[in-house]
Each structure stands twice: as C-alpha cells, then as structure tokens.
Design a protein around this motif. Sequence first.
Motif, mmCIF file in Angstrom:
data_model
loop_
_atom_site.group_PDB
_atom_site.id
_atom_site.type_symbol
_atom_site.label_atom_id
_atom_site.label_comp_id
_atom_site.label_asym_id
_atom_site.label_seq_id
_atom_site.Cartn_x
_atom_site.Cartn_y
_atom_site.Cartn_z
ATOM 1 N N LEU A 22 0.884 -1.160 0.000
ATOM 2 C CA LEU A 22 0.000 0.000 0.000
ATOM 3 C C LEU A 22 0.923 1.211 0.000
ATOM 4 C CD1 LEU A 22 -2.785 1.358 0.286
ATOM 5 C CD2 LEU A 22 -2.527 1.106 2.770
ATOM 6 N N THR A 23 0.859 2.016 -1.061
ATOM 7 C CA THR A 23 1.808 3.121 -1.209
ATOM 8 C C THR A 23 1.208 4.489 -0.928
ATOM 9 O OG1 THR A 23 1.376 3.212 -3.588
ATOM 10 C CG2 THR A 23 3.251 1.860 -2.848
ATOM 11 N N THR A 82 -2.294 10.498 5.605
ATOM 12 C CA THR A 82 -0.995 9.873 5.850
ATOM 13 C C THR A 82 -1.203 8.543 6.567
ATOM 14 O OG1 THR A 82 -0.773 11.186 7.871
ATOM 15 C CG2 THR A 82 0.337 12.016 5.893
ATOM 16 N N MET A 83 -0.219 7.659 6.403
ATOM 17 C CA MET A 83 -0.255 6.341 7.034
ATOM 18 C C MET A 83 0.760 6.337 8.179
ATOM 19 S SD MET A 83 -0.373 3.933 3.595
ATOM 20 C CE MET A 83 1.152 4.572 2.891
ATOM 21 N N HIS A 84 0.355 5.740 9.306
ATOM 22 C CA HIS A 84 1.211 5.725 10.485
ATOM 23 C C HIS A 84 1.274 4.337 11.100
ATOM 24 C CE1 HIS A 84 1.440 10.168 10.896
ATOM 25 N NE2 HIS A 84 0.297 10.099 10.247
ATOM 26 N N SER A 137 4.827 3.473 3.065
ATOM 27 C CA SER A 137 4.167 2.279 2.522
ATOM 28 C C SER A 137 4.039 1.220 3.612
ATOM 29 C CB SER A 137 4.949 1.710 1.333
ATOM 30 O OG SER A 137 6.198 1.188 1.763
ATOM 31 N N PHE A 138 3.128 0.293 3.372
ATOM 32 C CA PHE A 138 2.934 -0.869 4.239
ATOM 33 C C PHE A 138 2.817 -2.095 3.349
ATOM 34 C CE2 PHE A 138 1.457 2.236 7.352
ATOM 35 C CZ PHE A 138 1.858 1.683 8.560
ATOM 36 N N THR A 139 3.452 -3.177 3.737
ATOM 37 C CA THR A 139 3.349 -4.433 2.987
ATOM 38 C C THR A 139 2.032 -5.122 3.316
ATOM 39 O OG1 THR A 139 5.740 -4.705 2.942
ATOM 40 C CG2 THR A 139 4.425 -6.696 2.617
ATOM 41 N N VAL A 140 1.398 -5.638 2.263
ATOM 42 C CA VAL A 140 0.216 -6.493 2.412
ATOM 43 C C VAL A 140 0.717 -7.893 2.067
ATOM 44 C CG1 VAL A 140 -2.177 -6.905 1.752
ATOM 45 C CG2 VAL A 140 -1.226 -4.583 1.573
ATOM 46 N N PRO A 141 0.940 -8.752 3.072
ATOM 47 C CA PRO A 141 1.566 -10.049 2.805
ATOM 48 C C PRO A 141 0.693 -10.982 1.963
ATOM 49 C CG PRO A 141 0.854 -9.906 5.096
ATOM 50 C CD PRO A 141 0.596 -8.565 4.477
ATOM 51 N N GLY A 157 -2.807 0.966 16.869
ATOM 52 C CA GLY A 157 -1.798 0.345 16.005
ATOM 53 C C GLY A 157 -1.619 1.159 14.739
ATOM 54 N N ASN A 158 -1.374 0.473 13.628
ATOM 55 C CA ASN A 158 -1.297 1.168 12.337
ATOM 56 C C ASN A 158 -2.611 1.908 12.129
ATOM 57 O OD1 ASN A 158 1.112 -0.243 11.965
ATOM 58 N ND2 ASN A 158 0.154 -1.828 10.732
#
Length: 156
Positions: A68-69, A80-82, A94-98, A109-110
Amino acid sequence: MKRLAAPAALLTGALALAGCGGSAGSDDSGGSRAELSVSSSYMPQPVSPDMAAGFLTVVNKGGTADKLTSVTSTASGDVTMHSTMGGAMKEKTSFTVPAHGRLVFRSGGNHLMFDALKRKPKQGDTVTLKLTFAKSAPLTVEMPVKSATYNPSTGH
C-alpha cells in the motif's frame, strides 16, 4: 564424432532448461498475483474540526505480497499512514500487504490520519478513500463514520 556429441547434448539440455525456466516464470506471475479487498473500514467521528483517524483491513488472498503506497480522499487535503510501536507514532510511506495475509489498521496500532478536513464528518456520513498499491489496481473504499467511541469488537 563422439567428442562433438557430448557438448551438443549439453548445449541442447541447457537451452531446454532455459526455455522451461522462462515459461514457468510466466505462468507463476499470472497465477500468484495479489488479490486485494478491504473490510472493516470506519472513521470515528472526529473531535477536531480538521483532523481524523481511519481504520480498515486490507486482505490479500493471492500468492504475492503487494505494498500500500498511498491513500487519498476527497474529504481531506492529506491522508498519511502511520505505524504505532511502543506508544510511538511514526509516519510511513508504505505498508506491505503479505501474500495470503492481511494489513490491519486499528486503534492503537497502524492507522490513517486525515489532515486538513474539508468539513468535519459526522456519524452516519461516508468518506470515500482511494488506496493505491505498488502492483495492484487501486481500490475505492466507502468508509462509514461511526460514533467517536465506536469499538469494532463490541459494535458500539
């Protein structure tokens, strides 16, 4: 003649293996891509007139991870993402989506931060988001605005 047969057989075998490697890679990329969806999205009714938090889960049923970019919304000038670790909040790009997994944004959390709200969302409203990924097509999410004290585990 025997001396030429062995190198020719090796060369033929190497070419056959190279050809197999290429086609197997092509088949794998189509069958193991990310399969993304969103669930459990909500925004607690913000207390502040210009800032809010948002939560959701991105589910990946596919065999390949994605990232997720960015997140955008017509309700906000900036989203914004935290991440939150040990009580410390840190902005992330960014965050990885496994693969075969999930990326969870939850209270404590996130999470997503909506800055410069164009108007203060109220309980019952819906906020539209666009989630952009490194490989997959963007997803549009309709995020309901819940009460300021909403807890997804109790539904209140």
